[in-house]
Design a protein around this motif. Structure first.
Motif, short mmCIF file in Angstrom:
data_model
loop_
_atom_site.label_atom_id
_atom_site.label_comp_id
_atom_site.label_asym_id
_atom_site.label_seq_id
_atom_site.Cartn_x
_atom_site.Cartn_y
_atom_site.Cartn_z
N PRO A 252 69.15 43.54 82.04
CA PRO A 252 69.62 44.69 82.82
C PRO A 252 70.57 44.24 83.94
CG PRO A 252 67.22 44.40 83.02
CD PRO A 252 67.73 43.31 82.17
N ASP A 253 71.49 45.13 84.31
CA ASP A 253 72.35 44.84 85.46
C ASP A 253 71.47 44.65 86.68
OD1 ASP A 253 74.63 45.09 83.91
OD2 ASP A 253 74.93 47.21 84.42
N ARG A 254 71.84 43.67 87.47
CA ARG A 254 71.10 43.35 88.70
C ARG A 254 69.62 43.06 88.42
NH1 ARG A 254 72.94 48.32 90.53
NH2 ARG A 254 75.18 48.25 90.41
N ALA A 255 69.36 42.33 87.36
CA ALA A 255 67.98 41.97 87.02
C ALA A 255 67.41 41.06 88.12
CB ALA A 255 67.93 41.25 85.68
N SER A 256 66.14 41.20 88.36
CA SER A 256 65.48 40.34 89.35
C SER A 256 65.27 38.95 88.75
CB SER A 256 64.12 40.94 89.73
OG SER A 256 63.23 40.85 88.63
N GLU A 257 64.96 37.99 89.59
CA GLU A 257 64.69 36.63 89.13
C GLU A 257 63.50 36.63 88.17
OE1 GLU A 257 65.18 32.75 88.34
OE2 GLU A 257 66.58 34.04 89.40
N ALA A 258 62.49 37.44 88.46
CA ALA A 258 61.31 37.52 87.57
C ALA A 258 61.71 38.07 86.20
CB ALA A 258 60.24 38.40 88.21
N GLU A 259 62.56 39.09 86.17
CA GLU A 259 63.03 39.63 84.89
C GLU A 259 63.83 38.58 84.12
OE1 GLU A 259 63.81 44.37 85.42
OE2 GLU A 259 64.96 43.06 86.77
N ASN A 260 64.70 37.86 84.83
CA ASN A 260 65.48 36.80 84.18
C ASN A 260 64.57 35.73 83.59
OD1 ASN A 260 67.99 37.95 84.67
ND2 ASN A 260 68.35 36.77 86.53
N GLN A 261 63.52 35.36 84.30
CA GLN A 261 62.60 34.34 83.80
C GLN A 261 61.84 34.84 82.57
OE1 GLN A 261 62.59 31.13 84.72
NE2 GLN A 261 64.30 31.78 86.02
N GLN A 262 61.49 36.11 82.55
CA GLN A 262 60.82 36.68 81.37
C GLN A 262 61.76 36.66 80.16
OE1 GLN A 262 59.67 40.56 82.83
NE2 GLN A 262 57.58 39.87 83.28
N ILE A 263 63.02 37.00 80.38
CA ILE A 263 64.02 36.99 79.30
C ILE A 263 64.19 35.57 78.78
CG2 ILE A 263 66.49 37.29 78.84
CD1 ILE A 263 66.31 39.73 80.83
N LEU A 264 64.36 34.63 79.69
CA LEU A 264 64.50 33.22 79.30
C LEU A 264 63.29 32.73 78.50
CD1 LEU A 264 66.01 31.26 82.34
CD2 LEU A 264 66.80 31.20 79.98
N ALA A 265 62.11 33.12 78.94
CA ALA A 265 60.88 32.69 78.26
C ALA A 265 60.83 33.21 76.82
CB ALA A 265 59.65 33.14 79.04
N LYS A 266 61.18 34.47 76.63
CA LYS A 266 61.18 35.04 75.28
C LYS A 266 62.20 34.33 74.39
CE LYS A 266 59.70 39.70 76.57
NZ LYS A 266 60.09 41.10 76.71
N GLU A 267 63.40 34.13 74.91
CA GLU A 267 64.43 33.44 74.13
C GLU A 267 64.02 32.00 73.85
OE1 GLU A 267 68.26 36.10 75.67
OE2 GLU A 267 68.02 34.05 76.43
N GLY A 268 63.41 31.36 74.86
CA GLY A 268 62.95 29.98 74.69
C GLY A 268 61.90 29.83 73.60
N GLN A 269 60.98 30.76 73.52
CA GLN A 269 59.96 30.71 72.48
C GLN A 269 60.58 30.85 71.09
OE1 GLN A 269 56.68 29.81 72.71
NE2 GLN A 269 57.43 29.28 74.74
N ARG A 270 61.57 31.71 70.98
CA ARG A 270 62.27 31.86 69.69
C ARG A 270 62.94 30.55 69.29
NH1 ARG A 270 64.78 37.25 71.74
NH2 ARG A 270 63.06 38.66 71.32
N ILE A 271 63.58 29.90 70.26
CA ILE A 271 64.26 28.63 69.98
C ILE A 271 63.25 27.58 69.54
CG2 ILE A 271 65.52 26.70 71.04
CD1 ILE A 271 66.89 28.84 72.87
N LEU A 272 62.19 27.43 70.31
CA LEU A 272 61.19 26.40 69.99
C LEU A 272 60.57 26.60 68.62
CD1 LEU A 272 59.45 26.04 73.48
CD2 LEU A 272 61.02 24.42 72.37
N GLY A 273 60.49 27.84 68.16
CA GLY A 273 59.96 28.13 66.84
C GLY A 273 60.86 27.67 65.70
N LYS A 274 62.08 27.29 66.01
CA LYS A 274 63.05 26.85 64.99
C LYS A 274 63.28 25.35 64.99
CE LYS A 274 63.83 31.01 63.58
NZ LYS A 274 63.36 31.42 62.26
#
Length: 159
Positions: A44-66
């Protein structure tokens, strides 16, 4: 040898798709190329640091699964080591000689990569201090992989 490129987000621009397709075709004589595009999380526009960390975590888990433990993993990160093309070519050749049948490259999404993904990598690699769109980075990376093989062959492609 197998080259695997894991990216977050789809490439939409035709000119980038065309460039990637061209280098993929060129690489087919040197290696088996696997490109994995993982979905990116909407930020989202102007996402909070907590939201950014949640997004990163989800993407990171997808990467690690590959990623497989037997692969040599190179994560692209701005703080990583920079290589001249010749040294990058030597690195790829060296890792193959050491018995790694798959070299895996990771390009994160617009927010980058989690510390967990970076810690799973055998090497953090940087293409410099410039910030590049991750879609463009895929084209730059695949061209450099092709250049690496051409250097190994002594081709005049690399001048």
């Amino acid at each position: 040898m197998k080259i695997k490129i894991i990216t977050v987000g789809k490439i939409k621009e035709k000119y980038l798709k065309d460039g990637i397709a061209e280098y993929s075709k060129r690489l087919s004589r040197f290696c088996k190329l696997e490109m994995i595009e993982l979905p990116d999380e909407k930020t989202p526009d102007r996402a909070s640091e907590a939201e950014n960390q949640q997004i990163l975590a989800k993407e990171g888990q997808r990467i690690l699964g590959k990623i497989d433990k037997r692969e040599f993993v190179i994560a692209l990160a701005i703080e990583g080591k920079q290589f001249p093309s010749e040294q990058f070519s030597h690195l790829m050749d060296e890792k193959t000689s050491q018995g790694f049948s798959t070299l895996t490259f990771i390009i994160g999404g617009s927010l980058g990569l989690t510390p967990e993904v970076k810690s799973q990598a055998n090497l953090l690699m940087s293409f410099g201090q410039l910030t590049l769109p991750h879609q463009l980075m895929k084209l730059v990376l695949i061209e450099q992989i092709y250049r690496s093989f051409m250097i190994q062959q002594g081709s005049p492609y690399h001048k």
